[in-house]
Design a protein around this motif. Structure first.
Motif, PDB file in Angstrom:
ATOM      1  N   TYR A  41     -79.158 -41.872  18.533  1.00 47.97           N
ATOM      2  CA  TYR A  41     -79.770 -41.833  19.865  1.00 47.97           C
ATOM      3  C   TYR A  41     -78.997 -42.752  20.819  1.00 47.97           C
ATOM      4  O   TYR A  41     -78.708 -42.371  21.958  1.00 47.97           O
ATOM      5  N   SER A  94     -77.217 -41.229  24.057  1.00 42.90           N
ATOM      6  CA  SER A  94     -77.810 -41.564  25.355  1.00 42.90           C
ATOM      7  C   SER A  94     -76.966 -42.556  26.143  1.00 42.90           C
ATOM      8  O   SER A  94     -77.238 -42.804  27.313  1.00 42.90           O
ATOM      9  N   PHE A 116     -88.273 -40.597  18.760  1.00 40.01           N
ATOM     10  CA  PHE A 116     -87.545 -40.214  19.972  1.00 40.01           C
ATOM     11  C   PHE A 116     -88.347 -40.409  21.262  1.00 40.01           C
ATOM     12  O   PHE A 116     -87.814 -40.953  22.233  1.00 40.01           O
ATOM     13  N   PRO A 117     -89.623 -40.026  21.318  1.00 37.29           N
ATOM     14  CA  PRO A 117     -90.388 -40.321  22.537  1.00 37.29           C
ATOM     15  C   PRO A 117     -90.521 -41.827  22.805  1.00 37.29           C
ATOM     16  O   PRO A 117     -90.470 -42.262  23.960  1.00 37.29           O
ATOM     17  N   ASP A 174     -87.259 -42.965  24.205  1.00 36.37           N
ATOM     18  CA  ASP A 174     -87.144 -42.496  25.595  1.00 36.37           C
ATOM     19  C   ASP A 174     -87.858 -43.441  26.556  1.00 36.37           C
ATOM     20  O   ASP A 174     -87.327 -43.776  27.620  1.00 36.37           O
TER      21      ASP A 174
END
Length: 181
Positions: free
Chosen positions: A24, A28, A163-164, A167
């Motif tokens: 991630y 990102s 993942f959330p 984020d």
């Protein structure tokens, strides 16, 4: 931000979370995000369990060059955030060093707090924690000794919670960086 993931043996769940977090960060562009993992009863020196490695690869991350290690107070002290796979592991880690409880959560607990309350920092996650324990969240089940499907399901549960949460934390990190510029 340095995240320490903790499970029991450190050959499956925490490794999946660590390696997904590293992927991630790369995807990102969150250069300041780092992750490691350890176990409360680690199989010290062991590689990733092969079925967990397959799950990691299937989710787009790299499982290579890993060796299990036991969680220590020094690791917990150095972490900004400690995410465990069960309440028992969270409570054990929280007792390793002063101040650890405020930054130690189960993965599903941190996910719930961040997505329900909008808490975007570790301090806000802690402030929004349910002290009564009434809002219990499920533990991430240990697939060791189970089928390949159980490993896939565990990986999916980790990804769905992780993942959330990342984020939300990433958005706060970007906003903080923009405020400093």
């Amino acid at each position: 931000m340095y995240i320490l993931f903790v499970c029991s043996g450190n050959v499956c769940r925490s490794v999946i979370a660590e390696r997904l977090t590293r992927a991630y960060a790369c995807e990102s562009g969150w250069a300041d995000l780092t992750a490691e993992s350890a176990g409360t009863r680690a199989l010290v020196g062991y590689p990733v369990e092969p079925r967990a490695a397959a799950v990691i690869a299937g989710l787009g991350a790299d499982a290579s060059d890993f060796r299990a290690r036991r969680v220590t107070a020094t690791m917990v002290e150095g972490a900004d955030l400690v995410l465990t796979m069960s309440e028992e592991q969270r409570d054990r880690v929280a007792g390793l060093t002063a101040g650890a409880a405020a930054k130690s959560f189960t993965l599903t607990e941190a996910h719930r707090i961040a997505t329900v309350t909008g808490a975007e920092t570790i301090a806000r996650l802690d402030a929004c924690r349910d002290p009564s324990g009434a809002a219990r969240t499920p533990n991430i089940p240990d697939p060791i000794g189970l089928s390949e499907q159980a490993f896939v399901e565990t990986g999916d549960l980790i990804a769905a919670a992780l993942f959330p949460l990342l984020d939300v934390l990433a958005a706060a990190a970007v906003a903080a960086g923009q405020r400093q510029a």
